[in-house]
Design a protein around this motif. Structure first.
Motif, PDB file in Angstrom:
ATOM      1  N   PHE A 292      49.766  38.896  49.664  1.00  9.64           N
ATOM      2  CA  PHE A 292      51.197  38.926  49.359  1.00  9.64           C
ATOM      3  C   PHE A 292      51.535  40.028  48.358  1.00  9.64           C
ATOM      4  N   ASP A 293      50.658  40.236  47.395  1.00  6.87           N
ATOM      5  CA  ASP A 293      50.861  41.335  46.449  1.00  6.87           C
ATOM      6  C   ASP A 293      50.862  42.677  47.182  1.00  6.87           C
TER       7      ASP A 293
ATOM      8  N   HIS B  60      56.176  47.035  51.014  1.00  9.16           N
ATOM      9  CA  HIS B  60      57.599  46.881  51.337  1.00  9.16           C
ATOM     10  C   HIS B  60      58.463  47.621  50.327  1.00  9.16           C
ATOM     11  N   LYS B  61      58.085  47.537  49.070  1.00  8.96           N
ATOM     12  CA  LYS B  61      58.831  48.248  48.021  1.00  8.96           C
ATOM     13  C   LYS B  61      58.763  49.751  48.233  1.00  8.96           C
TER      14      LYS B  61
ATOM     15  N   LYS C  10      57.009  33.919  53.211  1.00 10.66           N
ATOM     16  CA  LYS C  10      56.971  35.185  52.482  1.00 10.66           C
ATOM     17  C   LYS C  10      57.731  36.268  53.240  1.00 10.66           C
TER      18      LYS C  10
ATOM     19  N   GLU D 129      54.106  43.088  49.246  1.00 11.45           N
ATOM     20  CA  GLU D 129      55.236  43.430  48.375  1.00 11.45           C
ATOM     21  C   GLU D 129      55.208  44.895  47.970  1.00 11.45           C
ATOM     22  N   ARG D 130      54.031  45.378  47.618  1.00 14.92           N
ATOM     23  CA  ARG D 130      53.927  46.780  47.198  1.00 14.92           C
ATOM     24  C   ARG D 130      54.308  47.735  48.322  1.00 14.92           C
TER      25      ARG D 130
ATOM     26  N   TYR E 122      53.852  32.622  44.492  1.00 13.22           N
ATOM     27  CA  TYR E 122      55.198  32.082  44.653  1.00 13.22           C
ATOM     28  C   TYR E 122      55.130  30.666  45.197  1.00 13.22           C
TER      29      TYR E 122
ATOM     30  N   MET F  30      61.097  38.227  51.941  1.00 13.73           N
ATOM     31  CA  MET F  30      61.150  39.683  51.855  1.00 13.73           C
ATOM     32  C   MET F  30      62.168  40.279  52.824  1.00 13.73           C
TER      33      MET F  30
END
Length: 551
Positions: free
Chosen positions: A284-285, A291-292, A376, A288-289, A10, A380
């Motif tokens: 970061f990947d 957090h999702k 980031k 994100e995973r 990003y 998020m």
């Protein structure tokens, strides 16, 4: 948005805290205050994410927040040149909004410091006394070095797992002879360099390797084939065109796999690929995973930034620290120049896209990466649900690394930033701390109880940071093989068994007064000396209990 080396990257801008963020922070503060009244930790109310950044070979004096009158220049020589002092606007801000500790100690070199960080123990327990000096155990008819999880089965990775966190270990591991990293408790790993050391991955030509010529061991630059007369050790690349291995990555075909590992990532990988950027992409990947999935996460980012390396882009360089991608702070945000390196086989043109050599450039790139982290987290929506801890493993190469004189080798930075927790302390803290304290602090943050019969030398910082306590520790301890260092608030014994008056911090963070006549100092100084002497026998067991007893 863009792709960098096949991993989603990003392009972020710094965002101001929103009114919603403010309300979340206020709510979190109320919860923390109520928890303190009931004797609970913040972690018993919720599960904050934790990001632990462990920099490599960087003394506290290199950072603006410590206001040293001297720092490191060419090859680590001590200078006061303002152009060689790293500019760290982001770290400065979070240190003042959070806290930073005046005197934090690690060990004098990598392996024992990383053991101390991960276990919360000193070498008397984990038996990693120095680089290449580990406790020995018998396996079959041979002796071998003990693996860290054999002496210390409860570490930061295990604490995260017990708390229900997903965890990732990214960067340098320094576990040496432990080729299996699964026992350390982390769910995923991105290892740069890979753990098949010093074997190179099939994707990089960079590497310093060894071969025998006329019966003599010769180091050579694998990229150019040239022999190296002034370089001291084999290495995989961890900066430009790095050696990367993934552990348990969801898109990998095996539990341990070289990266790049897809058509796109292989196509984009090359001399312009920079290890610290790749590490952050994977982090970061991972964030994100998790957090999702509504799962709290623990990031253990053991960055190489700060460590020396052979400069494959400039093989004739005499400095220790290869250049980084160019960045610029405009007063509000960072701008990064995309690397544009051309050439091959030891002959490269940097085309104005790479900085000059120097430890200051590494520290400034760390500041840039911390800025990326903060952006980031805000993107998020979890900036108030995340605690960021920044420290280092030992002093700067050329000044402090390996050094047991005074606290040159042990004095490292420590910054803790927890905006959602609203700590009761802020800014500079005139306390003494150890990186061994991080393990029990993490346990407090995540709500994990360490068994009473499990030996831990670290002391949790969380009670000090979240209550009205005005003192954290009475003493801190460090080691280098059989040499021991210990200090309190007034006196310090270094590895040469020389005592120093540390009641005042000198301008250069180093020029303490040697105590030649104990009658010339206060009774409080003498009393603290006696207390420190009484502590030492418990830990100074190198010659009597060097090796562990494994049941």
């Amino acid at each position: 948005m863009r792709f960098l080396n096949g991993v989603y990257k990003y392009s972020l801008v710094l965002l101001a805290s929103s009114a919603i963020g403010y309300l979340v922070a206020c709510t979190s503060q109320t919860k923390v205050e109520n928890a303190a009244v009931r004797g609970q930790s913040a972690s018993q109310i919720n599960k904050p994410n934790v990001i632990l950044i462990f920099a490599d070979d960087i003394s506290a004096r290199e950072f603006e927040i410590y206001k040293s009158s001297k720092w490191s220049g060419f090859r680590g020589e001590t200078v006061n040149d303002p152009d060689k002092l790293a500019k760290t606007p982001v770290l400065n801000q979070i240190a003042e909004q959070g806290i930073y500790v005046q005197n934090t100690w690690a060990a004098t070199v990598c392996s024992p410091s990383r053991a101390m960080m991960m276990t919360g123990q000193y070498a008397s327990e984990h038996k990693w006394w120095h680089n290449k000096d580990y406790g020995q155990i018998k396996e079959g008819n041979k002796m071998r070095s003990v693996r860290l999880y054999e002496t210390s089965p409860l570490q930061i990775g295990h604490i995260a797992k017990k708390a229900g966190y997903k965890s990732i270990w990214v960067g340098k591991t320094q576990m040496g002879h432990s080729t299996d990293h699964a026992p350390y408790g982390f769910d995923e790993g991105v290892f740069t360099p890979g753990i098949n050391y010093p074997e190179l991955s099939p994707h990089t030509s960079f590497g310093v390797l060894a071969k025998k010529i006329n019966g003599k061991r010769v180091l050579y630059n694998n990229d150019s084939g040239d022999a190296l007369k002034e370089w001291g050790y084999v290495q995989q690349p961890w900066y430009w065109m790095p050696n990367v291995q993934l552990m348990n990555h969801p898109n990998a075909k095996s539990s341990l796999e070289y990266w790049p590992n897809t058509k796109e990532s292989i196509k984009n990988f090359g001399v312009n690929s920079y290890g610290p950027d790749i590490e952050l992409d994977f982090i970061f990947d991972f964030m994100e995973r998790q957090h999702k999935a509504n799962t709290p996460f623990f990031v253990y980012h053991t960055t190489h930034l700060g460590h020396d390396a052979f400069d494959y882009l400039n093989p004739e360089s005499k400095d220790k620290w290869p250049g980084t991608p160019k960045i610029k702070w405009d007063g509000k945000q960072y701008h990064r120049t995309e690397p544009n390196i051309t050439g091959s086989k030891g002959n490269y043109e940097l085309n104005g896209s790479v900085t000059e050599s120097g430890i200051d450039t590494h520290i400034e790139y760390l500041d840039y990466q911390i800025w990326q982290y903060l952006n980031k987290l805000k993107e998020m929506g979890i900036e108030n649900d995340t605690i960021l801890i920044f420290t280092a493993d030992n002093g700067t190469s050329g000044y402090g690394k390996h050094v047991h004189h005074k606290q040159r080798g042990t004095h490292v930075p420590l910054v803790i930033y927890a905006p959602g927790a609203k700590m009761t302390k802020q800014g500079k803290q005139p306390i003494i701390a150890s990186i061994a304290d991080i393990m029990p602090t993490l346990a407090d943050i995540t709500g994990v109880n360490i068994p009473n019969d499990y030996p831990v030398d670290g002391v949790s910082l969380w009670p000090y940071l979240t209550t009205n306590k005005n003192k954290h520790r009475d003493w801190i301890y460090a080691y280098k093989k059989d040499l021991t260092l210990i200090r309190g608030h007034k006196v310090m014994k270094d590895g040469d068994d020389v005592w120093w008056d540390v009641s005042q911090m000198p301008d250069d963070l180093d020029s303490f007064s040697k105590i030649m006549d104990w009658s010339a100092v206060s009774e409080a100084h003498r009393s603290e000396r006696d207390k420190l002497k009484s502590v030492l026998p418990k830990y100074d067991i190198y010659h009597t209990e060097h090796d562990p007893v494994i049941k």
